[in-house]
Scaffold this active site. Sequence first.
Site, PDB file in Angstrom:
ATOM      1  N   ARG A  60       0.788  -1.232   0.000  1.00 18.40           N
ATOM      2  CA  ARG A  60       0.000   0.000   0.000  1.00 18.40           C
ATOM      3  C   ARG A  60       0.817   1.278   0.000  1.00 18.40           C
ATOM      4  O   ARG A  60       0.608   2.169  -0.825  1.00 18.40           O
ATOM      5  CB  ARG A  60      -0.939   0.038   1.222  1.00 18.40           C
ATOM      6  CG  ARG A  60      -2.173  -0.784   1.068  1.00 18.40           C
ATOM      7  CD  ARG A  60      -2.561  -1.427   2.388  1.00 18.40           C
ATOM      8  NE  ARG A  60      -1.615  -2.480   2.672  1.00 18.40           N
ATOM      9  CZ  ARG A  60      -1.747  -3.729   2.196  1.00 18.40           C
ATOM     10  NH1 ARG A  60      -2.813  -4.060   1.536  1.00 18.40           N
ATOM     11  NH2 ARG A  60      -0.823  -4.651   2.425  1.00 18.40           N
ATOM     12  N   THR A  61       1.731   1.379   0.941  1.00 17.40           N
ATOM     13  CA  THR A  61       2.415   2.661   1.128  1.00 17.40           C
ATOM     14  C   THR A  61       3.294   2.974  -0.078  1.00 17.40           C
ATOM     15  O   THR A  61       3.321   4.114  -0.566  1.00 17.40           O
ATOM     16  CB  THR A  61       3.237   2.637   2.434  1.00 17.40           C
ATOM     17  OG1 THR A  61       2.428   2.056   3.462  1.00 17.40           O
ATOM     18  CG2 THR A  61       3.661   4.023   2.849  1.00 17.40           C
ATOM     19  N   LYS A  90      26.322  -2.968   0.392  1.00 16.32           N
ATOM     20  CA  LYS A  90      27.802  -2.928   0.480  1.00 16.32           C
ATOM     21  C   LYS A  90      28.259  -2.190   1.733  1.00 16.32           C
ATOM     22  O   LYS A  90      29.445  -1.954   1.920  1.00 16.32           O
ATOM     23  CB  LYS A  90      28.369  -2.205  -0.745  1.00 16.32           C
ATOM     24  CG  LYS A  90      27.997  -2.792  -2.073  1.00 16.32           C
ATOM     25  CD  LYS A  90      28.600  -1.916  -3.196  1.00 16.32           C
ATOM     26  CE  LYS A  90      27.759  -1.967  -4.444  1.00 16.32           C
ATOM     27  NZ  LYS A  90      28.039  -0.842  -5.343  1.00 16.32           N
ATOM     28  N   ARG A 113      10.860   4.157   3.829  1.00 17.58           N
ATOM     29  CA  ARG A 113      10.438   3.161   4.832  1.00 17.58           C
ATOM     30  C   ARG A 113      11.683   2.367   5.209  1.00 17.58           C
ATOM     31  O   ARG A 113      12.429   1.922   4.329  1.00 17.58           O
ATOM     32  CB  ARG A 113       9.370   2.233   4.282  1.00 17.58           C
ATOM     33  CG  ARG A 113       9.155   1.021   5.210  1.00 17.58           C
ATOM     34  CD  ARG A 113       8.010   0.147   4.801  1.00 17.58           C
ATOM     35  NE  ARG A 113       6.742   0.812   5.069  1.00 17.58           N
ATOM     36  CZ  ARG A 113       5.564   0.203   4.986  1.00 17.58           C
ATOM     37  NH1 ARG A 113       5.492  -1.069   4.651  1.00 17.58           N
ATOM     38  NH2 ARG A 113       4.450   0.861   5.218  1.00 17.58           N
ATOM     39  N   HIS A 141       4.286   5.419  11.988  1.00 12.49           N
ATOM     40  CA  HIS A 141       3.770   5.351  10.617  1.00 12.49           C
ATOM     41  C   HIS A 141       2.860   6.572  10.475  1.00 12.49           C
ATOM     42  O   HIS A 141       1.634   6.459  10.413  1.00 12.49           O
ATOM     43  CB  HIS A 141       3.020   4.038  10.398  1.00 12.49           C
ATOM     44  CG  HIS A 141       2.878   3.634   8.958  1.00 12.49           C
ATOM     45  ND1 HIS A 141       3.054   4.513   7.897  1.00 12.49           N
ATOM     46  CD2 HIS A 141       2.571   2.430   8.390  1.00 12.49           C
ATOM     47  CE1 HIS A 141       2.837   3.864   6.766  1.00 12.49           C
ATOM     48  NE2 HIS A 141       2.562   2.605   7.033  1.00 12.49           N
TER      49      HIS A 141
HETATM   50  N1   CP Z   1      -0.525  -0.211   5.831  1.00  9.29           N
HETATM   51  C1   CP Z   1       0.686  -0.423   5.296  1.00  9.29           C
HETATM   52  O1   CP Z   1       1.696   0.221   5.688  1.00  9.29           O
HETATM   53  O2   CP Z   1       0.709  -1.363   4.312  1.00  9.29           O
HETATM   54  P1   CP Z   1       1.980  -1.767   3.463  1.00  9.29           P
HETATM   55  O3   CP Z   1       2.968  -2.412   4.401  1.00  9.29           O
HETATM   56  O4   CP Z   1       1.490  -2.677   2.390  1.00  9.29           O
HETATM   57  O5   CP Z   1       2.569  -0.496   2.905  1.00  9.29           O
END
Ligand code: CP
Length: 318
Positions: A60-61, A90, A113, A141
């Site tokens: 999703r993100t 590396k 992320r 998040h």
């Molecule tokens: N909700 C969420 O962060 O989903 P993903 O890990 O698929 O990005």
Amino acid sequence: MKNDFYNKSYISIDQITSKEQVMSLFAVANTMEKHVLSGKVYEPLKGMCVAVLFYQPSTRTFTSFSAAAKRLGAYVIGLNEMNSFSSAAKGESLEDTIKAIHQTTGANAIVIRHPDDNSSEVAAGASYVPVVNGGSGKKEHPTQALLDLYTIYRKFGRFNNLHIAMVGDLKFGRTIKSLSKLLTVVGEKITITFISPKELRAPKELIKELKEKGVTISQKSQFGHVLEEVDVVYMTRVQKEWFEKEGKMEEYERLKLKFILEQKHVDKMKKESIVMHPLPRVGEILLEVDNDPRAWYFKQMRSGLYVRMALLKSILLK
Ligand code: CP
């Protein structure tokens, strides 16, 4: 409306300090929805570049940030599997990678992320351009919290007087931490019932902070009668990756499906209540729930596109 996000990194939910900030972003998100649904070309970020760098898996993100930037006309450098395929493999430091990505791509903003709790702070500290946290370790998040809140606001039209049950892995899961903190900024008379096995309880510091900010908190290890009372059931998965890292797979197997939401549970919920989940799910909501009108976890994902468009636009344009 005032744009508090312009030219700033967005790395923590603690940066959201007023309801006005949230409402101005949500107003932009509403406009973004209209642009998307119109099907017409809308390119306010034409000529700009957004780099999306993921060191952890994502459906999703990653896709919604990439789509958000593209739908705004920006050029996107989207790299997942950064751990395996970038020079991180590396031994390159995160700071150097962030600087390198800006130099090699001319990116105007970087979405990241990463498994380390403080990764976004480190990245923002090294970056020449704004950094957006797409999930950092077990801690934050902050864009998920915004899209979760946007979903709640679209359903209920209010932030006050809400009772939310947060269920599952409250220890490792980062979404419940960011969302519960955000609720304290915008809402009054908030009640949160945390439901988890005792091994996966929400951190004590979080509970203390929420109580100090006026949230009514209770902790349970079974659903009991809570489902009949709540406005939102926010399910989460038990996070296998952290058990793997700590060599505790037996514990994972024992805990992974302690809470499964079945139709018989949803049947007890109020007609106007909703079920949310940041997803992915791995068995904790049965497929039989998907067609119930209270199942909002698919709508919740679409909120991510509009909120992330609004955030990128607000960061990159005055
Ligand atoms: N909700 C969420 O962060 O989903 P993903 O890990 O698929 O990005």
